[in-house]
Design a protein around this motif. Structure first.
Motif, PDB file in Angstrom:
ATOM      1  N   ARG A   1      49.526  76.177  37.987  1.00 10.20           N
ATOM      2  CA  ARG A   1      49.111  74.977  37.253  1.00 10.20           C
ATOM      3  C   ARG A   1      48.245  75.339  36.037  1.00 10.20           C
ATOM      4  O   ARG A   1      48.491  74.853  34.933  1.00 10.20           O
ATOM      5  CB  ARG A   1      48.318  74.041  38.182  1.00 10.20           C
ATOM      6  CG  ARG A   1      49.164  73.331  39.225  1.00 10.20           C
ATOM      7  CD  ARG A   1      48.291  72.549  40.194  1.00 10.20           C
ATOM      8  NE  ARG A   1      49.056  71.853  41.216  1.00 10.20           N
ATOM      9  CZ  ARG A   1      49.311  70.550  41.218  1.00 10.20           C
ATOM     10  NH1 ARG A   1      48.855  69.787  40.227  1.00 10.20           N
ATOM     11  NH2 ARG A   1      50.012  69.992  42.177  1.00 10.20           N
ATOM     12  N   ALA A   2      47.226  76.166  36.254  1.00 11.84           N
ATOM     13  CA  ALA A   2      46.252  76.450  35.203  1.00 11.84           C
ATOM     14  C   ALA A   2      46.802  77.361  34.111  1.00 11.84           C
ATOM     15  O   ALA A   2      46.552  77.147  32.923  1.00 11.84           O
ATOM     16  CB  ALA A   2      44.996  77.076  35.821  1.00 11.84           C
TER      17      ALA A   2
ATOM     18  N   CYS B   1      53.620  71.340  37.031  1.00 14.17           N
ATOM     19  CA  CYS B   1      53.184  69.978  37.354  1.00 14.17           C
ATOM     20  C   CYS B   1      52.613  69.282  36.121  1.00 14.17           C
ATOM     21  O   CYS B   1      51.851  68.309  36.240  1.00 14.17           O
ATOM     22  CB  CYS B   1      52.170  69.962  38.502  1.00 14.17           C
ATOM     23  SG  CYS B   1      52.864  70.527  40.075  1.00 14.17           S
ATOM     24  N   ASP B   2      52.959  69.759  34.946  1.00 16.38           N
ATOM     25  CA  ASP B   2      52.574  69.100  33.693  1.00 16.38           C
ATOM     26  C   ASP B   2      53.751  69.192  32.722  1.00 16.38           C
ATOM     27  O   ASP B   2      53.613  69.602  31.582  1.00 16.38           O
ATOM     28  CB  ASP B   2      51.336  69.769  33.088  1.00 16.38           C
ATOM     29  CG  ASP B   2      50.727  68.935  31.957  1.00 16.38           C
ATOM     30  OD1 ASP B   2      50.901  67.701  31.968  1.00 16.38           O
ATOM     31  OD2 ASP B   2      50.097  69.526  31.058  1.00 16.38           O
ATOM     32  N   THR B   3      54.918  68.817  33.215  1.00 15.32           N
ATOM     33  CA  THR B   3      56.134  68.920  32.418  1.00 15.32           C
ATOM     34  C   THR B   3      56.398  67.636  31.648  1.00 15.32           C
ATOM     35  O   THR B   3      55.804  66.586  31.926  1.00 15.32           O
ATOM     36  CB  THR B   3      57.344  69.247  33.308  1.00 15.32           C
ATOM     37  OG1 THR B   3      58.463  69.602  32.483  1.00 15.32           O
ATOM     38  CG2 THR B   3      57.734  68.034  34.162  1.00 15.32           C
ATOM     39  N   VAL B   4      57.278  67.690  30.670  1.00 13.51           N
ATOM     40  CA  VAL B   4      57.676  66.515  29.901  1.00 13.51           C
ATOM     41  C   VAL B   4      58.544  65.615  30.777  1.00 13.51           C
ATOM     42  O   VAL B   4      59.471  66.083  31.441  1.00 13.51           O
ATOM     43  CB  VAL B   4      58.451  66.929  28.635  1.00 13.51           C
ATOM     44  CG1 VAL B   4      58.994  65.704  27.912  1.00 13.51           C
ATOM     45  CG2 VAL B   4      57.560  67.751  27.704  1.00 13.51           C
TER      46      VAL B   4
ATOM     47  N   ARG C   1      52.285  73.406  28.556  1.00 18.33           N
ATOM     48  CA  ARG C   1      53.306  74.039  29.385  1.00 18.33           C
ATOM     49  C   ARG C   1      53.603  75.433  28.846  1.00 18.33           C
ATOM     50  O   ARG C   1      53.882  75.597  27.665  1.00 18.33           O
ATOM     51  CB  ARG C   1      54.557  73.164  29.354  1.00 18.33           C
ATOM     52  CG  ARG C   1      55.693  73.602  30.257  1.00 18.33           C
ATOM     53  CD  ARG C   1      55.532  73.060  31.636  1.00 18.33           C
ATOM     54  NE  ARG C   1      56.780  73.148  32.391  1.00 18.33           N
ATOM     55  CZ  ARG C   1      56.883  72.871  33.671  1.00 18.33           C
ATOM     56  NH1 ARG C   1      55.833  72.448  34.346  1.00 18.33           N
ATOM     57  NH2 ARG C   1      58.043  72.987  34.294  1.00 18.33           N
ATOM     58  N   PHE C   2      53.520  76.431  29.695  1.00 18.40           N
ATOM     59  CA  PHE C   2      53.792  77.818  29.323  1.00 18.40           C
ATOM     60  C   PHE C   2      52.987  78.238  28.092  1.00 18.40           C
ATOM     61  O   PHE C   2      53.485  78.955  27.219  1.00 18.40           O
ATOM     62  CB  PHE C   2      55.285  78.020  29.074  1.00 18.40           C
ATOM     63  CG  PHE C   2      56.158  77.646  30.246  1.00 18.40           C
ATOM     64  CD1 PHE C   2      55.843  78.104  31.513  1.00 18.40           C
ATOM     65  CD2 PHE C   2      57.264  76.841  30.077  1.00 18.40           C
ATOM     66  CE1 PHE C   2      56.623  77.761  32.609  1.00 18.40           C
ATOM     67  CE2 PHE C   2      58.052  76.492  31.166  1.00 18.40           C
ATOM     68  CZ  PHE C   2      57.738  76.945  32.439  1.00 18.40           C
TER      69      PHE C   2
ATOM     70  N   ILE D   1      54.314  75.240  43.252  1.00 14.72           N
ATOM     71  CA  ILE D   1      55.154  76.242  43.916  1.00 14.72           C
ATOM     72  C   ILE D   1      56.559  75.690  44.108  1.00 14.72           C
ATOM     73  O   ILE D   1      57.556  76.391  43.860  1.00 14.72           O
ATOM     74  CB  ILE D   1      54.543  76.663  45.264  1.00 14.72           C
ATOM     75  CG1 ILE D   1      53.207  77.372  45.037  1.00 14.72           C
ATOM     76  CG2 ILE D   1      55.502  77.548  46.037  1.00 14.72           C
ATOM     77  CD1 ILE D   1      52.456  77.703  46.308  1.00 14.72           C
ATOM     78  N   TYR D   2      56.641  74.439  44.539  1.00 14.83           N
ATOM     79  CA  TYR D   2      57.962  73.834  44.732  1.00 14.83           C
ATOM     80  C   TYR D   2      58.683  73.658  43.396  1.00 14.83           C
ATOM     81  O   TYR D   2      59.894  73.876  43.304  1.00 14.83           O
ATOM     82  CB  TYR D   2      57.846  72.487  45.434  1.00 14.83           C
ATOM     83  CG  TYR D   2      59.194  71.813  45.599  1.00 14.83           C
ATOM     84  CD1 TYR D   2      60.146  72.327  46.469  1.00 14.83           C
ATOM     85  CD2 TYR D   2      59.532  70.678  44.849  1.00 14.83           C
ATOM     86  CE1 TYR D   2      61.391  71.733  46.611  1.00 14.83           C
ATOM     87  CE2 TYR D   2      60.774  70.085  44.976  1.00 14.83           C
ATOM     88  CZ  TYR D   2      61.703  70.619  45.854  1.00 14.83           C
ATOM     89  OH  TYR D   2      62.940  70.041  45.985  1.00 14.83           O
TER      90      TYR D   2
END
Length: 314
Positions: free
Chosen positions: A23-24, A29-32, A52-53, A176-177
């Motif tokens: 996440r960090a 879990c912070d996708t468009v 993201r990335f 993770i999922y």
């Protein structure tokens, strides 16, 4: 018992550490997020700011990958697919539309906004449906970014949101999922016989029949003439076309239509496109986005549009 408890504690700590790291550091879990549209199949949900990335990704209240519309600015509408959109692997500040907004404003001493209206795998018909629904925002110019495959890439309205992994409407509960579901599992399936899906080359499972030339082209041309808003088309070559040194048969059809209707077309195959501009077979890296920026900037300078020239610095 104590040994088992210690093992369980260590396992929990490891899982939570991986979850936190994903996440960090990577923006899981912070996708468009996307939503369905009855007119243009799907679009990014409005008012999103994502990290993201390591890239900053933002969309305004009109689902444009741009800052909020400035009513005082000269507006140029930029329609297209994932190439001009950039995706989550392109930082907001590295987008051609962001660079153009800054460089053109400075060079012509005017406030100019290049509004990025795009989504992965959109064709000209998707783009025109957005224009028809939302209006032209008092734009002075329309730029339509296309590839050769757009010649017959027609809307099918096959459900994509929450069906294809890359078009979710909500965040995953676990990083993770998400890593497994969106990235590891699809790659694993490529090595098995279970992956029988048909894709369009940009990642969406669509079976698009090459039945008719995409009507969005002629709709944009007719709209441009009717509304007296100049239209320019940017024809982006794929890496295979770059290697061949020419646009494929579908690209030639696009070029022929635009020539017969007197619509200017910028062909990046003839404008310094290089293999090092690509991040894959079609999408561009930061260098490729800069190449688009330079080509559009030079076209605006050469054509001396009335909405720009009266106070230019050249």
């Amino acid at each position: 018992m104590k040994k088992h408890l210690k093992f369980l504690t260590v396992a929990i700590v490891i899982v939570f550490s991986i979850e936190f790291l994903l996440r960090a550091a990577f923006g899981f879990c912070d996708t468009v997020l996307f939503k369905e549209s009855k007119n243009y199949e799907y679009i990014v949900q409005p008012n999103q700011v994502r990290h993201r990335f390591g890239r900053h990704v933002a969309y305004n209240s009109h689902s444009m990958r741009s800052e909020e519309i400035d009513s005082a600015a000269i507006k140029i509408l930029c329609f297209g697919d994932s190439v001009i959109n950039g995706g989550v692997l392109t930082d907001q500040d590295s987008l051609a539309t962001t660079l153009l907004s800054t460089e053109v404003s400075q060079a012509f001493d005017k406030n100019v906004q290049f509004l990025n209206i795009s989504a992965g795998s959109w064709g000209p018909d998707n783009c025109f449906a957005y224009l028809k629904e939302n209006g032209n925002f008092s734009a002075k110019l329309i730029l339509l970014f296309v590839n050769s495959h757009d010649a017959y890439d027609n809307m099918t309205f096959e459900k994509v949101v929450d069906v294809h992994r890359n078009y979710p409407s909500h965040q995953h509960l676990s990083a993770i999922y998400e890593l497994w579901n969106r990235y590891l599992y699809p790659r694993l399936m490529k090595f098995t016989k279970d992956d029988n899906s048909s894709t369009d080359g940009l990642g969406i499972n669509k079976k698009k029949k090459m039945s008719q030339f995409n009507p969005g082209f002629r709709n944009f041309i007719a709209y441009s003439k009717r509304q007296a808003i100049p239209l320019m088309v940017y024809l982006h070559a794929g890496k295979d076309e770059l290697q061949q040194g020419s646009y494929n048969e579908q690209g030639q059809e696009i070029i022929k239509l635009l020539k017969n209707t007197n619509i200017p077309v910028l062909k990046d195959l003839n404008l310094g496109l290089e293999a090092s501009d690509f991040r894959d077979g079609i999408h561009l890296n930061e260098k490729g986005q800069k190449n688009i920026t330079g080509n559009i900037f030079n076209a605006l300078k050469d054509r001396q549009f009335d909405f720009l020239v009266d106070r230019q610095k050249f």
